[in-house]
Design a protein around this motif. Structure first.
Motif, short mmCIF file in Angstrom:
data_model
loop_
_atom_site.label_atom_id
_atom_site.label_comp_id
_atom_site.label_asym_id
_atom_site.label_seq_id
_atom_site.Cartn_x
_atom_site.Cartn_y
_atom_site.Cartn_z
N ARG A 69 0.84 -1.21 0.00
CA ARG A 69 0.00 0.00 0.00
C ARG A 69 0.88 1.26 0.00
O ARG A 69 0.53 2.27 -0.61
CB ARG A 69 -0.92 -0.02 1.22
N VAL A 70 2.01 1.19 0.68
CA VAL A 70 2.95 2.32 0.65
C VAL A 70 3.48 2.49 -0.78
O VAL A 70 3.57 3.61 -1.29
CB VAL A 70 4.12 2.08 1.63
N LEU A 71 3.82 1.39 -1.43
CA LEU A 71 4.29 1.43 -2.81
C LEU A 71 3.24 2.07 -3.71
O LEU A 71 3.56 2.93 -4.55
CB LEU A 71 4.60 0.00 -3.28
N GLU A 72 2.01 1.67 -3.54
CA GLU A 72 0.91 2.21 -4.35
C GLU A 72 0.78 3.72 -4.17
O GLU A 72 0.65 4.48 -5.15
CB GLU A 72 -0.39 1.50 -3.94
N ALA A 73 0.84 4.17 -2.92
CA ALA A 73 0.71 5.60 -2.64
C ALA A 73 1.89 6.38 -3.20
O ALA A 73 1.73 7.49 -3.71
CB ALA A 73 0.59 5.82 -1.13
N GLU A 74 3.08 5.81 -3.11
CA GLU A 74 4.28 6.50 -3.60
C GLU A 74 4.29 6.61 -5.11
O GLU A 74 4.72 7.63 -5.66
CB GLU A 74 5.53 5.76 -3.12
N LEU A 75 3.83 5.57 -5.81
CA LEU A 75 3.82 5.61 -7.27
C LEU A 75 2.75 6.56 -7.80
O LEU A 75 2.96 7.24 -8.81
CB LEU A 75 3.61 4.20 -7.83
N GLY A 76 1.59 6.61 -7.11
CA GLY A 76 0.52 7.50 -7.56
C GLY A 76 0.06 7.17 -8.97
O GLY A 76 0.08 6.01 -9.40
N ALA A 77 -0.32 8.19 -9.72
CA ALA A 77 -0.70 8.06 -11.14
C ALA A 77 -1.73 6.95 -11.38
O ALA A 77 -1.71 6.28 -12.41
CB ALA A 77 0.55 7.81 -12.00
N ASP A 78 -2.62 6.77 -10.42
CA ASP A 78 -3.66 5.75 -10.53
C ASP A 78 -3.10 4.34 -10.72
O ASP A 78 -3.75 3.47 -11.30
CB ASP A 78 -4.63 6.07 -11.68
N ILE A 79 -1.87 4.11 -10.27
CA ILE A 79 -1.29 2.76 -10.31
C ILE A 79 -1.81 1.99 -9.10
O ILE A 79 -1.71 2.47 -7.96
CB ILE A 79 0.24 2.83 -10.30
N SER A 80 -2.36 0.82 -9.34
CA SER A 80 -2.92 0.03 -8.24
C SER A 80 -2.05 -1.19 -7.96
O SER A 80 -1.41 -1.74 -8.86
CB SER A 80 -4.35 -0.41 -8.57
N VAL A 81 -2.04 -1.58 -6.70
CA VAL A 81 -1.25 -2.74 -6.26
C VAL A 81 -2.20 -3.76 -5.63
O VAL A 81 -2.91 -3.43 -4.67
CB VAL A 81 -0.15 -2.33 -5.26
#
Length: 272
Positions: A109-121
């Protein structure tokens, strides 16, 4: 008229057998005491390597040689793309709040938030799973995500040793299961990434994990698949220690935050 053997010092002189018996008894007592001392020291040595590097708030992860491979070849996800992480309790955040530990988002979830740009994990982890169990639980070929992260190894190593009833998975079997998972992802056209088992907080657990971490590095080289190592993340977050819970195996909230942020920087090549 003096007594011939009435006094104790005269008695010992008059009865050499008694004197010898006392000397032998003393030697036996000293030998037993010495043996007990050696046994106690041996037991203490065995327990000492089991004792985690505890700190206030958890356990400090021990340094580990990096098993990273080809991390510079990772492709940064484009807007709207998806990542799937397959693994064990490290993926689900198991034991994070053990013994009153702080709660927080898992590294995915941290990875998802850091990447942003509507990228989902998507998090596809099951506590206690080995690579073979993960292979039986998930069909990577059916994954709709563009990137597949495969994160097994801790349970394969049975890191608790005699403290648990689990037997370690033979390293060749571990490698074979990982190879099948990676091949399934590659055949489906996915970017496949291996994530190594995180370093632990006691030397004996690290000793059990080491062959599996090395095997993952070797497999990454054989298959030309990138290997990311949480040990590198933890080294970069040394000031945030402790990064593990008190069990010296699972990541605490700080560990998950550290790993998630570090992974985002690796995927999109942000300098440290």
């Amino acid at each position: 008229m003096p007594s011939s053997c009435g006094l104790s010092h005269i008695s010992l002189r008059c009865n050499p057998a008694s004197s010898n018996f006392r000397a032998i008894s003393l030697k036996i007592t000293r030998t037993i005491a010495l043996i007990c001392a050696f046994v106690a020291l041996g037991a203490l040595a065995l327990l000492w390597v089991q004792i985690p590097s505890w700190r206030i708030g958890g356990a400090r992860s021990l340094p580990a040689s990096s098993v990273a491979h080809l991390q510079e070849s990772l492709t940064c996800p484009s807007e709207g793309e998806q990542i799937a992480i397959y693994g064990d309790s490290h993926v689900t955040g198991g034991r994070m709040t053990q013994f009153g530990g702080e709660s927080g988002p898992v590294f995915g979830r941290v990875l998802e938030a850091e990447l942003g740009a509507d990228i989902s994990v998507s998090l596809r982890g099951v506590g206690g799973h080995t690579a073979r169990l993960g292979e039986g639980r998930w069909d990577v070929r059916d994954s709709a995500e563009e990137t597949v992260v495969i994160a097994y190894g801790t349970n394969d190593a049975a890191p608790r040793g005699w403290l648990r009833s689990k037997e370690p998975v033979p390293v060749p079997d571990y490698k074979s299961a990982l190879e099948r998972l990676a091949s399934a992802g590659a055949e489906a056209g996915r970017q496949v990434v291996f994530l190594a088992p995180p370093p632990a907080g006691s030397s004996v657990i690290m000793q059990r994990l080491r062959p599996y971490r090395s095997a993952l590095r070797d497999l990454g080289r054989e298959l030309n698949v990138p290997v990311l190592d949480p040990a590198d993340a933890f080294a970069a977050c040394e000031g945030s220690q402790p990064l593990l819970t008190y069990d010296a195996l699972h990541m605490n909230a700080a560990g998950h935050r550290c790993l998630g942020e570090w992974l985002a920087a690796r995927f999109c090549q942000v300098p440290d």
